[in-house]
Write a protein that holds these residues in place. Sequence first.
Motif, PDB file in Angstrom:
ATOM      1  N   GLU A  10       5.295   4.043  -1.579  1.00  0.00           N
ATOM      2  CA  GLU A  10       4.344   2.943  -1.413  1.00  0.00           C
ATOM      3  C   GLU A  10       3.271   3.323  -0.393  1.00  0.00           C
ATOM      4  N   PRO A  11       2.059   2.805  -0.581  1.00  0.00           N
ATOM      5  CA  PRO A  11       1.004   3.055   0.403  1.00  0.00           C
ATOM      6  C   PRO A  11       1.371   2.433   1.753  1.00  0.00           C
ATOM      7  N   VAL A  12       0.763   2.925   2.800  1.00  0.00           N
ATOM      8  CA  VAL A  12       1.047   2.451   4.158  1.00  0.00           C
ATOM      9  C   VAL A  12       0.852   0.940   4.261  1.00  0.00           C
ATOM     10  N   GLY A  13      -0.128   0.400   3.567  1.00  0.00           N
ATOM     11  CA  GLY A  13      -0.391  -1.029   3.632  1.00  0.00           C
ATOM     12  C   GLY A  13       0.811  -1.884   3.263  1.00  0.00           C
ATOM     13  N   VAL A  14       1.650  -1.398   2.347  1.00  0.00           N
ATOM     14  CA  VAL A  14       2.859  -2.133   1.972  1.00  0.00           C
ATOM     15  C   VAL A  14       3.796  -2.217   3.171  1.00  0.00           C
ATOM     16  N   HIS A  15       3.900  -1.133   3.917  1.00  0.00           N
ATOM     17  CA  HIS A  15       4.755  -1.112   5.103  1.00  0.00           C
ATOM     18  C   HIS A  15       4.191  -2.006   6.206  1.00  0.00           C
ATOM     19  N   LEU A  34      -5.352  -5.879  16.613  1.00  0.00           N
ATOM     20  CA  LEU A  34      -5.638  -4.446  16.491  1.00  0.00           C
ATOM     21  C   LEU A  34      -7.047  -4.100  16.947  1.00  0.00           C
ATOM     22  N   ASN A  35      -7.879  -5.137  17.117  1.00  0.00           N
ATOM     23  CA  ASN A  35      -9.295  -4.962  17.461  1.00  0.00           C
ATOM     24  C   ASN A  35     -10.036  -4.188  16.362  1.00  0.00           C
ATOM     25  N   VAL A  36      -9.772  -4.597  15.113  1.00  0.00           N
ATOM     26  CA  VAL A  36     -10.487  -4.041  13.962  1.00  0.00           C
ATOM     27  C   VAL A  36     -11.011  -5.214  13.138  1.00  0.00           C
ATOM     28  N   SER A  37     -11.942  -4.927  12.270  1.00  0.00           N
ATOM     29  CA  SER A  37     -12.462  -5.992  11.405  1.00  0.00           C
ATOM     30  C   SER A  37     -11.392  -6.409  10.400  1.00  0.00           C
ATOM     31  N   ARG A  38     -11.492  -7.652   9.951  1.00  0.00           N
ATOM     32  CA  ARG A  38     -10.554  -8.131   8.934  1.00  0.00           C
ATOM     33  C   ARG A  38     -10.679  -7.309   7.665  1.00  0.00           C
ATOM     34  N   SER A  39     -11.899  -6.887   7.342  1.00  0.00           N
ATOM     35  CA  SER A  39     -12.087  -6.105   6.116  1.00  0.00           C
ATOM     36  C   SER A  39     -11.415  -4.733   6.227  1.00  0.00           C
ATOM     37  N   ARG A  40     -11.427  -4.143   7.418  1.00  0.00           N
ATOM     38  CA  ARG A  40     -10.761  -2.846   7.576  1.00  0.00           C
ATOM     39  C   ARG A  40      -9.259  -2.995   7.378  1.00  0.00           C
ATOM     40  N   LEU A  41      -8.671  -4.013   7.970  1.00  0.00           N
ATOM     41  CA  LEU A  41      -7.243  -4.243   7.783  1.00  0.00           C
ATOM     42  C   LEU A  41      -6.946  -4.571   6.325  1.00  0.00           C
ATOM     43  N   LEU A  45      -4.327  -2.812   3.728  1.00  0.00           N
ATOM     44  CA  LEU A  45      -3.299  -3.571   3.014  1.00  0.00           C
ATOM     45  C   LEU A  45      -3.416  -3.401   1.502  1.00  0.00           C
ATOM     46  N   GLU A  46      -4.620  -3.102   1.021  1.00  0.00           N
ATOM     47  CA  GLU A  46      -4.859  -2.916  -0.412  1.00  0.00           C
ATOM     48  C   GLU A  46      -4.691  -1.463  -0.860  1.00  0.00           C
ATOM     49  N   GLY A  47      -4.310  -0.575   0.077  1.00  0.00           N
ATOM     50  CA  GLY A  47      -4.023   0.801  -0.330  1.00  0.00           C
ATOM     51  C   GLY A  47      -4.902   1.878   0.254  1.00  0.00           C
ATOM     52  N   ALA A  48      -5.848   1.527   1.127  1.00  0.00           N
ATOM     53  CA  ALA A  48      -6.690   2.555   1.751  1.00  0.00           C
ATOM     54  C   ALA A  48      -5.827   3.441   2.655  1.00  0.00           C
ATOM     55  N   LEU A  70       1.432   7.975  10.263  1.00  0.00           N
ATOM     56  CA  LEU A  70       0.818   9.138   9.619  1.00  0.00           C
ATOM     57  C   LEU A  70       1.812   9.861   8.713  1.00  0.00           C
ATOM     58  N   ASN A  71       3.091   9.867   9.095  1.00  0.00           N
ATOM     59  CA  ASN A  71       4.103  10.458   8.215  1.00  0.00           C
ATOM     60  C   ASN A  71       4.248   9.650   6.932  1.00  0.00           C
ATOM     61  N   LEU A  72       4.214   8.324   7.045  1.00  0.00           N
ATOM     62  CA  LEU A  72       4.249   7.497   5.837  1.00  0.00           C
ATOM     63  C   LEU A  72       3.064   7.838   4.931  1.00  0.00           C
ATOM     64  N   GLN A  73       1.885   8.027   5.534  1.00  0.00           N
ATOM     65  CA  GLN A  73       0.695   8.358   4.743  1.00  0.00           C
ATOM     66  C   GLN A  73       0.864   9.709   4.069  1.00  0.00           C
ATOM     67  N   SER A  74       1.357  10.695   4.814  1.00  0.00           N
ATOM     68  CA  SER A  74       1.548  12.035   4.245  1.00  0.00           C
ATOM     69  C   SER A  74       2.561  12.024   3.111  1.00  0.00           C
ATOM     70  N   LEU A  75       3.664  11.323   3.313  1.00  0.00           N
ATOM     71  CA  LEU A  75       4.677  11.236   2.260  1.00  0.00           C
ATOM     72  C   LEU A  75       4.123  10.552   1.017  1.00  0.00           C
ATOM     73  N   TYR A  76       3.330   9.512   1.219  1.00  0.00           N
ATOM     74  CA  TYR A  76       2.722   8.830   0.076  1.00  0.00           C
ATOM     75  C   TYR A  76       1.771   9.774  -0.662  1.00  0.00           C
ATOM     76  N   ASP A  77       0.922  10.478   0.102  1.00  0.00           N
ATOM     77  CA  ASP A  77      -0.028  11.416  -0.515  1.00  0.00           C
ATOM     78  C   ASP A  77       0.704  12.468  -1.352  1.00  0.00           C
ATOM     79  N   LEU A  78       1.758  13.039  -0.780  1.00  0.00           N
ATOM     80  CA  LEU A  78       2.507  14.071  -1.497  1.00  0.00           C
ATOM     81  C   LEU A  78       3.214  13.511  -2.720  1.00  0.00           C
ATOM     82  N   SER A  79       3.641  12.268  -2.646  1.00  0.00           N
ATOM     83  CA  SER A  79       4.349  11.682  -3.786  1.00  0.00           C
ATOM     84  C   SER A  79       3.419  11.463  -4.976  1.00  0.00           C
TER      85      SER A  79
END
Length: 100
Positions: A10-15, A34-41, A45-48, A70-79
């Motif tokens: 699953e993409p990081v956003g699911v986690h 997180l001090n980020v824009s709502r659109s960035r979050l 959450l949508e898979g970015a 970052l490990n979750l992202q790497s594992l997702y990319d490799l999968s």
Amino acid sequence: MTIQFAAPLEPVGVHVADFMEEYAIKAPTLAKRLNVSRSRLQRLLEGARCDGDMAVRLSRAFGTTPEYWLNLQSLYDLSLIDKDTASAIEREVVPLAIAE
């Protein structure tokens, strides 16, 4: 070298969404924390992809480490790499030998 394949993860956003549920926090509140824009979050959450900056922010908010995200992202990319692509790469890329 043979590459092992699992079903796509699953993409990081699911986690992140799972953590949000556990902490009972909504996206607008988390974005503010997180001090980020709502659109960035929302994009996350949508898979970015989760980058280093977001990994540090998430680790601070949820008490994890940046490496966790970052490990979750790497594992997702490799999968996402399918067997045909991996086979083609194995044919195309010649392993290097260490100079003696």
